[in-house]
Design a protein around this motif. Structure first.
Motif, PDB file in Angstrom:
ATOM      1  N   HIS A  40       0.774  -1.259  -0.066  1.00 15.50           N
ATOM      2  CA  HIS A  40       0.070   0.039   0.056  1.00 15.50           C
ATOM      3  C   HIS A  40       0.833   1.242   0.064  1.00 15.50           C
ATOM      4  O   HIS A  40       1.986   1.018   0.429  1.00 15.50           O
ATOM      5  CB  HIS A  40      -1.111  -0.001   1.154  1.00 15.50           C
ATOM      6  CG  HIS A  40      -0.071  -0.326   2.457  1.00 15.50           C
ATOM      7  ND1 HIS A  40      -0.018  -1.490   3.005  1.00 15.50           N
ATOM      8  CD2 HIS A  40       0.702   0.433   3.514  1.00 15.50           C
ATOM      9  CE1 HIS A  40       0.699  -1.598   4.035  1.00 15.50           C
ATOM     10  NE2 HIS A  40       1.046  -0.300   4.360  1.00 15.50           N
ATOM     11  N   ALA A  70      -1.734   0.113   6.214  1.00 17.35           N
ATOM     12  CA  ALA A  70      -2.812  -0.921   6.281  1.00 17.35           C
ATOM     13  C   ALA A  70      -2.238  -2.030   7.013  1.00 17.35           C
ATOM     14  O   ALA A  70      -1.025  -2.699   6.557  1.00 17.35           O
ATOM     15  CB  ALA A  70      -3.538  -1.003   4.897  1.00 17.35           C
ATOM     16  N   VAL A 134      -7.184  -1.710   0.833  1.00 17.85           N
ATOM     17  CA  VAL A 134      -6.757  -0.343  -0.010  1.00 17.85           C
ATOM     18  C   VAL A 134      -7.116  -0.337  -1.285  1.00 17.85           C
ATOM     19  O   VAL A 134      -8.118  -1.330  -1.927  1.00 17.85           O
ATOM     20  CB  VAL A 134      -5.138  -0.987  -0.055  1.00 17.85           C
ATOM     21  CG1 VAL A 134      -4.557  -0.977   1.382  1.00 17.85           C
ATOM     22  CG2 VAL A 134      -4.670  -2.135  -0.673  1.00 17.85           C
ATOM     23  N   PRO A 142      -4.614   3.468   1.447  1.00 18.02           N
ATOM     24  CA  PRO A 142      -5.554   2.809   2.158  1.00 18.02           C
ATOM     25  C   PRO A 142      -6.882   3.320   2.292  1.00 18.02           C
ATOM     26  O   PRO A 142      -7.050   4.828   2.436  1.00 18.02           O
ATOM     27  CB  PRO A 142      -4.962   3.283   3.451  1.00 18.02           C
ATOM     28  CG  PRO A 142      -3.494   3.161   3.279  1.00 18.02           C
ATOM     29  CD  PRO A 142      -3.348   3.763   1.728  1.00 18.02           C
ATOM     30  N   THR A 143      -7.869   2.309   2.125  1.00 16.75           N
ATOM     31  CA  THR A 143      -9.415   3.079   1.988  1.00 16.75           C
ATOM     32  C   THR A 143      -9.754   3.872   3.197  1.00 16.75           C
ATOM     33  O   THR A 143     -10.795   4.631   2.895  1.00 16.75           O
ATOM     34  CB  THR A 143     -10.075   2.077   1.420  1.00 16.75           C
ATOM     35  OG1 THR A 143      -9.497   1.296   0.278  1.00 16.75           O
ATOM     36  CG2 THR A 143     -11.478   2.209   1.018  1.00 16.75           C
TER      37      THR A 143
END
Length: 443
Positions: A40, A70, A134, A142-143
């Motif tokens: 990530h 993450a 992610v 990273p979401t």
């Protein structure tokens, strides 16, 4: 709604017919799995297991190293064999957790949520964060960070990047054909976070079957619509997608949230659904093995950490004539590979095996000032001039001519009749300028 698009772009050979109609086959790895701690953008994850530990499928093996980071989870059960640097698809050596696969795939217990609409916004974000979700389309942002903008009330659009504009790639296509409901449910979960936003599924019109399926699924969803897009590369680029769907523009100094948008890849939205609804972390993804050199191009549901070479063999291996070029990803923005003994990570979507390396045969000649690169550039730059500045290391002029706005899509190199490596020169110059900035900031 008519077809929408952006200015510029090119039309490379698609190559999707090799694998797009091959149903997804679940592949269970036979050998050791390797989990790089950097899958990530942001800080690497920190291992929370030691050599000799026994782990289960779905167990956390590395925790986030900061806010922009993450966690990593094992996709198999087995024993931690080593924690050491291993090579990844980009060619870099990355600290990795090596797990000896015991073949039983014993899982931890996952906690499913009966009704996700009862969850608070913070609970949803925490579940996404804790599952290690992610951006699965390549960047790996990273979401949970993306879903936490400073001013959530100003987010107008949640855009699902369903374009899959890169040639040969078909993993998103198969996901939309086989599990479109997971994409829609993932979108609905994200919309719970943003009261004023509308969900848009942006998809190129070379996927009419996907468009029809998704339109049928969202016909009774007032906050979600399907937006057919013109088939053109790089239609799936974040800036280009935002421009096509909303008419808004962003540059390198902005985030999509600055334009009231959040953009997520198809597989990312599916992972959001699995994280929030099923309580499952990111452990697998759809991965395509394709190219004219492959015996049986196809799509696999593959465990993160699986070896590229092992998966190529599962696709029948190479044809007798072999392959001259291996690419992780697509031919426009993927990474050329010199070693297939590397692991599949969260962000890897395909292995492309080409029987001929046409690019290496090209001999660049002098620029003929035809202007085709200018017409093709989706950022409205002058690539031929920027490449010349890059070659002469004229960084001030390069920045003055907006060279840092290049998205490195490769459209200029693709269209250049003189076969000049324009994108490569510009990309190198950008890296040099960013390195100089970091060096200056560290003083």
């Amino acid at each position: 709604m008519g077809l929408r698009t952006f200015k510029g772009g090119v039309h490379p050979f698609e190559g999707k017919e090799l694998s797009k109609d091959k149903p997804v086959t679940e592949y269970l790895p036979k050998t050791d799995l390797v989990f790089p701690v950097s899958q990530h953008i942001g800080a690497p994850a920190n291992p929370v297991v030691a050599v000799g530990d026994t782990v289960k499928r779905g167990q956390k093996i590395a925790e986030a190293g900061g806010f922009v980071s993450a966690p990593i989870f094992s996709s198999v059960s087995g024993t931690v064999k080593a924690i050491e640097p291993r090579r990844v698809a980009t060619g870099d050596m990355v600290n990795s957790i090596v797990i000896e696969n015991d073949g039983s795939f014993t899982e931890v217990d996952f906690e499913e949520v009966a009704d996700v609409t009862t969850l608070s916004k913070q609970q949803i974000i925490e579940k996404v964060k804790n599952a290690g979700v992610v951006g699965m389309g390549g960047a790996g942002f990273p979401t949970h960070v993306k879903l936490s903008p400073k001013e959530p009330d100003k987010i107008d659009y949640i855009i699902a990047n369903c374009a899959e504009c890169e040639p040969y790639l078909t993993s998103d296509y198969r996901r939309m054909m086989d599990n479109p409901e997971l994409l829609v449910e993932g979108m609905k979960i994200v919309l719970q976070l943003f009261d004023n936003a509308k969900g848009v599924l942006g998809i190129e019109n070379n996927k009419p079957d996907c468009i029809a399926k998704l339109q049928e699924l969202v016909k009774d969803e007032p906050r979600i619509e399907v937006c057919p897009l013109m088939t053109k590369y790089p239609q799936g680029g974040e800036r280009q997608l935002i421009k096509a769907v909303t008419g808004r523009e962003i540059n390198s100094k902005m985030l999509p949230a600055d334009a009231g948008c959040i953009v997520d890849n198809v597989e990312t939205l599916v992972c959001i659904y699995r994280a929030v609804k099923e309580g499952k972390p990111v452990m697998n993804r759809i991965f395509t093995v394709t190219g004219e050199a492959v015996v049986n191009p196809q799509n696999f549901m593959v465990c993160v950490g699986t070896n590229y070479r092992e998966l190529l063999e599962a696709a029948g291996g190479l044809k007798p004539e072999g392959a001259e070029k291996f690419i992780s990803g697509g031919p426009m923005m993927g990474f050329s590979m010199f070693d297939l003994d590397v692991p599949i990570t969260k962000t890897n979507s395909s292995l492309l095996c080409l029987s001929k390396d046409a690019v290496s045969r090209f001999e660049p000649t002098a620029c003929i000032n035809c202007g085709r690169c200018v017409e093709a550039c989706p950022e409205l730059l002058v690539p031929s001039r920027l490449a010349k500045m890059a070659e002469h290391k004229v960084s001030a002029e390069f920045e003055k001519w907006n060279g840092m706005e290049c998205i490195e899509c490769g459209s200029c190199s693709f269209i250049c009749p003189a076969r000049r490596p324009l994108a490569q020169s510009i990309k190198t110059m950008k890296k040099d300028i960013l390195a100089a900035r970091r060096k200056a900031a560290a003083k």
